[in-house]
Write an enzyme that holds these catalytic residues in place. Structure first.
Site, PDB file in Angstrom:
ATOM      1  N   GLY A   3       1.070   1.734   8.270  1.00  0.00           N
ATOM      2  CA  GLY A   3       0.212   1.127   7.273  1.00  0.00           C
ATOM      3  C   GLY A   3       0.946   0.963   5.961  1.00  0.00           C
ATOM      4  N   SER A   4       0.210   0.955   4.881  1.00  0.00           N
ATOM      5  CA  SER A   4       0.786   0.676   3.574  1.00  0.00           C
ATOM      6  C   SER A   4       1.610   1.855   3.060  1.00  0.00           C
ATOM      7  CB  SER A   4      -0.317   0.352   2.571  1.00  0.00           C
ATOM      8  OG  SER A   4      -1.046   1.518   2.242  1.00  0.00           O
ATOM      9  N   CYS A  57       4.630  -6.083   8.844  1.00  0.00           N
ATOM     10  CA  CYS A  57       5.484  -5.235   8.007  1.00  0.00           C
ATOM     11  C   CYS A  57       6.895  -5.794   7.962  1.00  0.00           C
ATOM     12  CB  CYS A  57       5.482  -3.797   8.515  1.00  0.00           C
ATOM     13  SG  CYS A  57       5.993  -3.623  10.235  1.00  0.00           S
ATOM     14  N   GLU A 105       5.579   4.696   9.362  1.00  0.00           N
ATOM     15  CA  GLU A 105       6.089   3.330   9.494  1.00  0.00           C
ATOM     16  C   GLU A 105       5.298   2.493   8.511  1.00  0.00           C
ATOM     17  OE1 GLU A 105       6.668  -0.238   9.829  1.00  0.00           O
ATOM     18  OE2 GLU A 105       5.243  -0.133  11.482  1.00  0.00           O
ATOM     19  N   VAL A 114      -0.659   4.500   1.135  1.00  0.00           N
ATOM     20  CA  VAL A 114      -1.367   5.458   1.996  1.00  0.00           C
ATOM     21  C   VAL A 114      -0.365   6.381   2.685  1.00  0.00           C
ATOM     22  CG1 VAL A 114      -2.903   5.706   3.980  1.00  0.00           C
ATOM     23  CG2 VAL A 114      -3.319   3.901   2.295  1.00  0.00           C
ATOM     24  N   GLY A 115       0.786   5.839   3.057  1.00  0.00           N
ATOM     25  CA  GLY A 115       1.816   6.665   3.686  1.00  0.00           C
ATOM     26  C   GLY A 115       2.255   7.813   2.795  1.00  0.00           C
TER      27      GLY A 115
END
Length: 513
Positions: free
Chosen positions: A226-227, A282, A248, A230-231
């Site tokens: 995800g973003s 991505c 990732e 958030v990661g």
């Protein structure tokens, strides 16, 4: 109504979310009951209960289950791809490729069930044997985005299950129907119900449930796609529990055009990687960094290609369809606010949403039905522009120039992401110097920034990830831990580094010639 599935049973009712077809917002794909944080934790507890028995199943047999999963996906390839297209608006050709990625992944890990190798290691002591083993980490919680609603989850599910782990999977809410379909295929392939649990929840609820599960020692590994924002939060949370997640994240993927670049090939690749999936990968192309000698000609050809590229109904032969969901449409409209007076805007008849008032020539279908946006090509992008430094996640590509390869590499690395990068050249020296200098985890030469093969490591560095890798044998390090064993059958306590035999030598000896 779709609800979470824990240990093979539907979870209780919760807040309702509607998953709609972004190409036709009147088409309700599924109503989804979103779980609360307690339910997320319960799913992790169910996985914990099931994991030990699953780990006892021999790895080659677990591999057979993964293989059966892949074959069942192959038998349902068209139906699953059409569901992907309907729920997230990905063109059918891309959706079929995404489903094929699951099949390829399962075929690869079917064989890995017989290759979870450990080692025998020579001991420094007599009558002593040393061994290493791969053992499952335990319970993995997998949280995925919806732009690749089935392929990317398979990168986690197949190796995690093969290695003897139980999984709690939290997909994107707006891709709930495809997630349920993929789990149904896995369960019917022989994956035990409690070994794979499906949870629908929003982001904050997921975070709270994961926090509770980590505190309760119910989760041993977190996989997140995800973003970057958030990661970071997930990485911080896992760090408090002395865990290293598999992250990732986003990308700002450059394509460098050397003076000897094949411009027609570069245009084809830029169109696919910049605007395929409406720029919502991505690995989507972010900025073309063109040598000053080829910049003008490339921009002319690329602008012509973007201008005539078919856009619209994802069931037709189009380059891209709608944006994934309303929240991504809002995000892309915010991104369009980054376009400045110094940019030259090319590629379409307007900027923003495609409407009757702002039409797109050659649009396929009725733009009023869905979340359709004009492709944007920005020439004159500068290193300080937000459109240069930030992930845009929409159908927009920037172009800038350079004069030396060192300058190109510096520009390519400047945003701080490090997922994918491409260089177009026929000079091996340029290709290898670019590879040495670029921070990306994946490098393409005369190919696009998008596209991964199931047996090659996938992942990024910097703001694109924490160095973990998916796909191929490299992902096994995410879902197994090394365990060593020493077996001393000498009948006495032999102490390493202390009771080691020594051989006398004569270091002063010299030959006389």
């Amino acid at each position: 109504m779709l609800s979470s599935v824990i240990d093979g049973k539907d979870a209780g009712p919760g807040t309702t979310f509607e998953s709609r077809n972004p190409a036709d917002l009147a088409d309700l794909v599924a109503r989804v009951e979103l779980a609360d944080a307690v339910t997320v934790r319960e799913a992790c507890a169910a996985a914990r209960r099931a994991q030990r028995e699953w780990a006892k199943v021999p790895a080659p047999v677990r591999g057979q289950v993964v293989g059966a999963f892949g074959r069942l996906v192959a038998a349902n390839k068209d139906a699953l791809a059409r569901l992907v297209t309907r729920e997230i608006g990905k063109p059918l050709a891309e959706a079929l490729g995404e489903v094929q990625e699951i099949i390829d992944t399962c075929e690869f890990f079917l064989g890995e069930g017989r290759r979870l190798y450990g080692h025998t290691v020579p001991s420094e002591m007599p009558d002593k044997q040393l061994f290493t083993y791969r053992v499952p980490v335990g319970v993995a919680m997998v949280i995925t985005a919806g732009n690749f609603p089935v392929a990317v989850p398979s990168w986690y599910l197949a190796p995690a299950l093969l290695c003897g782990n139980a999984v709690v999977w939290k997909p994107a809410e707006y891709a709930a129907a495809t997630a349920r379909a993929l789990c149904d295929l896995a369960w019917h392939a022989g994956v035990p119900a409690g070994v794979l649990n499906l949870v629908f929840a929003d982001g904050e609820t997921t975070y709270a449930g994961l926090d509770a599960a980590l505190t309760g020692r119910l989760v041993d590994k977190v996989g997140f796609t995800g973003s970057t924002a958030v990661g970071r939060r997930i990485g911080e949370l896992c760090g408090r529990h002395v865990q290293t997640p598999c992250l990732e994240l986003g990308g700002k993927n450059p394509m460098v055009l050397a003076p000897d670049a094949d411009l027609n090939l570069a245009v084809e690749a830029a169109l696919f990687s910049g605007y395929g999936t409406a720029g919502q990968r991505c690995t989507s192309l972010g900025t073309v960094i063109a040598h000053a000698d080829v910049h003008d000609e490339f921009v002319r050809r690329f602008a012509d290609a973007v201008r005539i590229a078919p856009v619209g109904d994802p069931t037709a032969d189009v380059v891209f369809g709608p944006l994934l969901d309303e929240k991504f449409a809002r995000g892309f409209e915010n991104t369009l606010g980054w376009v400045g007076d110094h940019h030259t805007v090319l590629g379409s008849s307007a900027v923003g949403r495609i409407t009757a008032e702002a039409p797109r020539q050659g649009f396929v279908g009725d733009p009023a039905t869905g979340l359709y946006y004009h492709p944007v090509l920005l020439d004159g992008v500068r290193p300080g522009d937000k459109v240069f430094t930030e992930e845009t996640f929409g159908p927009i590509v920037g172009v800038t120039t350079y004069r030396t390869l060192d300058e190109a590499i510096e520009l390519a690395n400047a945003p701080g992401y490090g997922l994918s990068a491409a260089v177009y050249t026929n000079d091996p020296g340029t290709a290898f110097r670019f590879r040495q200098g670029i921070s990306a985890g994946m490098v393409s030469v005369n190919n696009s920034t998008s596209g991964a093969e199931a047996h090659l490591p996938f992942g990024g560095n910097g703001k694109s990830g924490n160095g973990s890798r998916q796909s191929g044998v490299w992902v096994l390090d995410q879902f197994t831990r090394w365990q060593s064993m020493n077996w001393d059958f000498s009948g006495s306590l032999q102490k390493a580094q202390m009771d080691v035999a020594t051989i006398e030598s004569d270091p002063a000896f010299r030959l006389r010639v």
